[in-house]
Structure formats: structure tokens, C-alpha cells
Motif scaffolding. Structure first.
Motif, PDB file in Angstrom:
ATOM      1  N   ASN A  17       0.812  -1.224   0.000  1.00  0.00           N
ATOM      2  CA  ASN A  17       0.000   0.000   0.000  1.00  0.00           C
ATOM      3  C   ASN A  17       0.846   1.276   0.000  1.00  0.00           C
ATOM      4  O   ASN A  17       0.442   2.308   0.542  1.00  0.00           O
ATOM      5  CB  ASN A  17      -0.915  -0.010   1.234  1.00  0.00           C
ATOM      6  CG  ASN A  17      -2.198   0.767   1.033  1.00  0.00           C
ATOM      7  OD1 ASN A  17      -2.673   0.938  -0.082  1.00  0.00           O
ATOM      8  ND2 ASN A  17      -2.757   1.265   2.124  1.00  0.00           N
ATOM      9  N   THR A  37      -3.255  -6.047   3.637  1.00  0.00           N
ATOM     10  CA  THR A  37      -3.565  -7.276   4.356  1.00  0.00           C
ATOM     11  C   THR A  37      -2.276  -7.972   4.767  1.00  0.00           C
ATOM     12  O   THR A  37      -1.269  -7.883   4.063  1.00  0.00           O
ATOM     13  CB  THR A  37      -4.439  -8.231   3.501  1.00  0.00           C
ATOM     14  OG1 THR A  37      -4.801  -9.376   4.268  1.00  0.00           O
ATOM     15  CG2 THR A  37      -3.705  -8.686   2.246  1.00  0.00           C
ATOM     16  N   SER A  46      -2.837  -0.631   9.984  1.00  0.00           N
ATOM     17  CA  SER A  46      -4.155  -0.765   9.377  1.00  0.00           C
ATOM     18  C   SER A  46      -5.204  -1.218  10.378  1.00  0.00           C
ATOM     19  O   SER A  46      -4.946  -2.080  11.223  1.00  0.00           O
ATOM     20  CB  SER A  46      -4.097  -1.779   8.227  1.00  0.00           C
ATOM     21  OG  SER A  46      -3.113  -1.427   7.298  1.00  0.00           O
ATOM     22  N   ARG A  47      -6.381  -0.646  10.242  1.00  0.00           N
ATOM     23  CA  ARG A  47      -7.513  -1.086  11.033  1.00  0.00           C
ATOM     24  C   ARG A  47      -8.068  -2.390  10.439  1.00  0.00           C
ATOM     25  O   ARG A  47      -8.189  -2.535   9.234  1.00  0.00           O
ATOM     26  CB  ARG A  47      -8.607  -0.025  11.048  1.00  0.00           C
ATOM     27  CG  ARG A  47      -9.836  -0.421  11.882  1.00  0.00           C
ATOM     28  CD  ARG A  47     -10.927   0.619  11.825  1.00  0.00           C
ATOM     29  NE  ARG A  47     -10.467   1.894  12.378  1.00  0.00           N
ATOM     30  CZ  ARG A  47     -10.237   2.981  11.659  1.00  0.00           C
ATOM     31  NH1 ARG A  47     -10.434   2.944  10.332  1.00  0.00           N
ATOM     32  NH2 ARG A  47      -9.819   4.089  12.217  1.00  0.00           N
ATOM     33  N   GLY A  48      -8.401  -3.327  11.319  1.00  0.00           N
ATOM     34  CA  GLY A  48      -8.981  -4.587  10.864  1.00  0.00           C
ATOM     35  C   GLY A  48      -7.930  -5.646  10.627  1.00  0.00           C
ATOM     36  O   GLY A  48      -6.750  -5.361  10.390  1.00  0.00           O
ATOM     37  N   GLU A  61      -4.451  -5.042  13.255  1.00  0.00           N
ATOM     38  CA  GLU A  61      -5.130  -4.503  14.442  1.00  0.00           C
ATOM     39  C   GLU A  61      -5.029  -5.481  15.602  1.00  0.00           C
ATOM     40  O   GLU A  61      -4.845  -5.073  16.763  1.00  0.00           O
ATOM     41  CB  GLU A  61      -6.587  -4.193  14.131  1.00  0.00           C
ATOM     42  CG  GLU A  61      -7.330  -3.589  15.321  1.00  0.00           C
ATOM     43  CD  GLU A  61      -8.734  -3.106  14.982  1.00  0.00           C
ATOM     44  OE1 GLU A  61      -9.457  -2.698  15.925  1.00  0.00           O
ATOM     45  OE2 GLU A  61      -9.117  -3.131  13.788  1.00  0.00           O
ATOM     46  N   ALA A  68      -5.748   3.090  10.954  1.00  0.00           N
ATOM     47  CA  ALA A  68      -6.375   3.797   9.849  1.00  0.00           C
ATOM     48  C   ALA A  68      -6.874   2.783   8.831  1.00  0.00           C
ATOM     49  O   ALA A  68      -6.304   1.696   8.684  1.00  0.00           O
ATOM     50  CB  ALA A  68      -5.387   4.755   9.185  1.00  0.00           C
ATOM     51  N   ASP A  69      -7.937   3.142   8.132  1.00  0.00           N
ATOM     52  CA  ASP A  69      -8.423   2.327   7.021  1.00  0.00           C
ATOM     53  C   ASP A  69      -7.350   2.343   5.928  1.00  0.00           C
ATOM     54  O   ASP A  69      -7.025   3.410   5.400  1.00  0.00           O
ATOM     55  CB  ASP A  69      -9.731   2.919   6.498  1.00  0.00           C
ATOM     56  CG  ASP A  69     -10.296   2.169   5.298  1.00  0.00           C
ATOM     57  OD1 ASP A  69      -9.617   1.255   4.765  1.00  0.00           O
ATOM     58  OD2 ASP A  69     -11.415   2.496   4.879  1.00  0.00           O
ATOM     59  N   SER A 116      -8.140   4.238   2.717  1.00  0.00           N
ATOM     60  CA  SER A 116      -8.497   5.657   2.798  1.00  0.00           C
ATOM     61  C   SER A 116      -7.241   6.503   2.957  1.00  0.00           C
ATOM     62  O   SER A 116      -6.607   6.512   4.021  1.00  0.00           O
ATOM     63  CB  SER A 116      -9.442   5.900   3.983  1.00  0.00           C
ATOM     64  OG  SER A 116      -9.598   7.290   4.217  1.00  0.00           O
ATOM     65  N   GLU A 161      -7.693   8.939   5.908  1.00  0.00           N
ATOM     66  CA  GLU A 161      -7.489   8.391   7.254  1.00  0.00           C
ATOM     67  C   GLU A 161      -6.010   8.172   7.546  1.00  0.00           C
ATOM     68  O   GLU A 161      -5.543   8.435   8.658  1.00  0.00           O
ATOM     69  CB  GLU A 161      -8.252   7.071   7.429  1.00  0.00           C
ATOM     70  CG  GLU A 161      -9.713   7.252   7.743  1.00  0.00           C
ATOM     71  CD  GLU A 161     -10.311   6.025   8.421  1.00  0.00           C
ATOM     72  OE1 GLU A 161      -9.579   5.291   9.118  1.00  0.00           O
ATOM     73  OE2 GLU A 161     -11.525   5.803   8.241  1.00  0.00           O
TER      74      GLU A 161
END
Length: 375
Positions: A211, A278, A298-300, A304, A314-315, A318, A321
Motif C-alpha cells: 500500500n 492485508t 491498518s484497522r482490521g 489490528e 487507519a483504514d 483511505s 485516514e
């Protein structure tokens, strides 16, 4: 895997070996002399006969060697065998049966032994556009492993959920056993132009999953006037990413850094920024936390989970974010909070903690199969 330093799977293999030693085990390595060497240059008829032999579905023998076990071309033959038969290559080992822990999903098993496989993630199946691994073949391989394994392990609960959903296997067939390591900063010079606290750091190969293009855009939007150092080699599809990163102001690329320099960079960074799309685990998060370096991730999913409330989130999809998260890294109170929370969370992922987790798994499986846990 132990012969491929610098990769996440190699780090995991080394951490597992350390954990076994800490558990007062005496781990043996399985060596394949052909691994890491150029392809066989023997006369063509001899090569053809050997590879034709790989198409025959029969067990292969390992031999004792240097205090461990060895088999020439075992791992190459296993891939050929799987492509031909769709099953795992069977090996036979001398001596009493034991437990073999395959640290990567390989199409191979030792007959009569307790076979455990670490499946690091389901990314090639769940996110095929983010992996260079053939997702269809990988699914067939994991299905074959799930049929034959005495147990599977993975590195996070998030990865476990993804693997169960991808394979449709029984939840009891796979356990989450997060790895651990011990990392400490030692005096080591930083690359020219970098000063402690004077840069943000991203770690990882240049590939779509990391990313980095969104991160670079977010860095530009954030208003935080610190360079973003990207430490990692060119990876899959880097040819379309690296030139765009080079055109971004405030980006410093370090395509290769040795391990001492990488540790020094993590320890000296104002923060680790790791908004990957991911992951199965997220080792750089643990490394930064153990070194007291704040983290934005990363959130999720696994990131996380590993962060455990001790990082900014952060997403990853996004840019806004991520940019807002980077801007928060300019707040000294926020940084102080993260510097205190990180090391406390990092203690969940020490070598000793991993040793306890893996020892419990191995003992349970050995006892189930009537083997002595102390061996």
C-alpha cells in the motif's frame, strides 16, 4: 526456510527453532542440499530419469546427516509430485517417530510422524490480486495439507478465520499460535542524512499489498514535515510502483539494508507507518513496539489484532485516514502514549512467550499420538 534470511517466513522458522531450544527440546533440521543452488547441470538423460522418477507415487527416504535429516531434491520433487498426483510426497525417516513442524505449506509429509504445518495466511486465495502465488494451485495445496495434516497452525486469529473460511475446514483443524522474537537496539550508524526522531519509516518490499502509493500520497497530505523512508527491496510488480514513489517529494528509498541497519532505523524513527492492505501477522509492528517506536497501522485483520490497542489505526484504503493518522504523529502527547503502550504490548510476542505457546501445542499433539513430549 532457514536458508532464506530477510524474509518473514525465514524469520518465523528461526523463531520456531529458538522457541524449541527454549522449551529444552533438541530440534533437528531437515536439509535439502539442492536448495538455494542452481538447477541440476548433470547430463540430460540422468536429469530426465530423476525427474521422471518423481512422477512415481512412492515414498522417499531421508538419511541421517550432521545431527539432522537430509534428502536431495526433496522439496523440488515434492512440487513435481503434487502437480502430478495432487497429494503430498511421502517421506520415510530413520529412527523412532517424532514430530515434524513444516514452517511453510509444503506438499510433503513424513510417514508415521506427527506432521504440523504452519500456514501463514490465505492471501493468495482471499486476495488473489495482491499475491504472485497462483491462488487456484495454492487452494489445492492447502486442501491436500488439510486432509493429511495432524494439525495446522497459523500466526494470528485473523489469519485462522480467513483460512477456515477459504478452505471450509473444521475449526479444530487449525490453531492460532502467534510467533515471537526478542529485539533490542544496539549502537549502529544510520544511513547518511537521517537523524533520530527525524523521519517516518515504512518497512517491506515494494509490492501492491504494502500500500505504498496510498501511503506516499497520505504523507504528502499530512502536513508533517518529515521524510518518509521506505526500507525494503523491489518486489512483485515494483516496476509500476517504484517509479511513482521516486517522483514523490519527501520519499527516501533504501532498497537494501542489512539487519543491524534495519533495527537501527526502526529504533530511531519517529514512528513506523505500516498501513498494509492485508497481512497474516505483521512482524514490523512487533519489532517497533519492542523498540519503543510508535506505530501507525491498518484497522482490521491481523494488524489490528497484533497492535492490541497500542497503535494508531487507519483504514488502509483511505488516504484521508492514513494522512490524519500521520498528522497525529506530530503530537508529542500522542507519541508519549504510544511509546509507553508499545513495549507493554510487545511483551506478548517475545521468544519466551512463543516458546510457551508452541510447547503447549506440540505437547498436546505428541500425547495424542502416544509420543513422548520431552523428545
Amino acid at each position: 526456510m532457514l536458508g532464506r534470511p530477510g524474509t518473514g517466513v525465514a524469520t518465523y522458522a528461526a523463531a520456531l527453532e529458538t522457541a524449541l531450544v527454549l522449551s529444552t527440546r533438541a530440534p533437528l533440521r531437515i536439509a535439502d542440499p539442492s536448495c538455494g543452488r542452481p538447477m541440476d547441470r548433470s547430463p540430460a538423460p540422468a536429469r530426465w530419469l530423476r525427474w521422471a522418477d518423481a512422477l512415481v507415487d512412492r515414498p522417499r527416504r531421508l538419511a541421517k546427516r550432521d545431527g539432522g535429516l537430509a534428502g536431495r531434491d526433496v522439496f523440488r520433487l515434492a512440487q513435481v509430485h503434487f502437480d502430478r498426483h495432487g497429494t503430498l510426497l511421502r517421506l520415510r525417516a530413520p529412527g523412532a517417530p517424532g514430530l515434524v513442524h513444516w514452517t511453510y505449506p509444503l506438499p510433503v509429509r513424513i510417514e508415521g510422524w506427527t506432521n504440523i504445518y504452519t500456514v501463514h495466511d490465505a492471501i493468495p486465495i482471499v486476495h488473489p490480486t495482491l499475491s504472485q502465488i497462483d491462488g487456484v494451485r495454492h487452494r489445492r495445496l492447502l486442501d491436500a495439507i488439510a486432509r493429511d495434516a495432524d494439525h495446522m497452525l497459523t500466526v494470528s486469529e485473523a489469519a485462522r478465520r480467513d483460512i477456515i473460511a477459504a478452505l471450509g475446514c473444521a475449526p479444530g483443524a487449525i490453531s492460532a499460535c502467534p510467533p515471537g522474537l526478542d529485539i533490542a537496539a544496539t549502537p549502529h550508524p544510520l544511513p547518511d542524512g537521517l537523524a533520530p526522531g527525524g523521519f517516518l519509516l515504512a518497512v517491506g518490499s515494494v509490492e501492491p499489498r504494502k500500500n505504498l502509493l496510498r501511503l506516499a500520497e497520505a504523507h504528502a497530505r499530512s502536513g508533517l514535515a518529515l521524510p518518509l523512508v521506505i526500507a525494503g527491496p523491489d518486489g512483485w510488480r515494483s516496476d509500476t510502483i517504484a517509479p511513482r514513489l521516486a517522483a514523490c517529494p519527501g520519499i527516501v528509498r533504501l532498497p537494501y539494508v542489512d539487519r543491524p541497519t534495519l533495527v537501527a532505523l526502526i529504533a530511531a524513527a519517529r514512528a513506523l507507518v505500516f498501513p498494509t492492505i492485508t497481512e497474516g501477522f505483521g512482524l514490523p509492528i512487533v519489532e517497533a513496539m519492542q523498540l519503543g517506536t510508535p506505530v501507525l497501522t491498518s484497522r482490521g485483520g491481523a494488524t489490528e489484532e497484533v497492535a492490541g490497542g497500542a497503535a494508531l489505526l487507519a483504514d488502509p484504503l483511505s488516504v484521508d485516514e492514513i494522512a490524519a493518522g500521520i498528522a497525529r504523529l506530530g503530537d508529542e502527547e500522542e507519541l508519549a502514549r504510544l511509546r509507553a503502550a508499545g513495549p507493554a504490548r510487545g511483551r506478548a510476542f517475545t521468544a519466551a512467550a512463543f516458546a510457551e505457546r508452541i510447547d503447549a501445542v506440540h505437547r498436546r499433539l505428541l500425547e495424542r499420538h502416544g509420543q513422548t513430549p520431552g523428545n
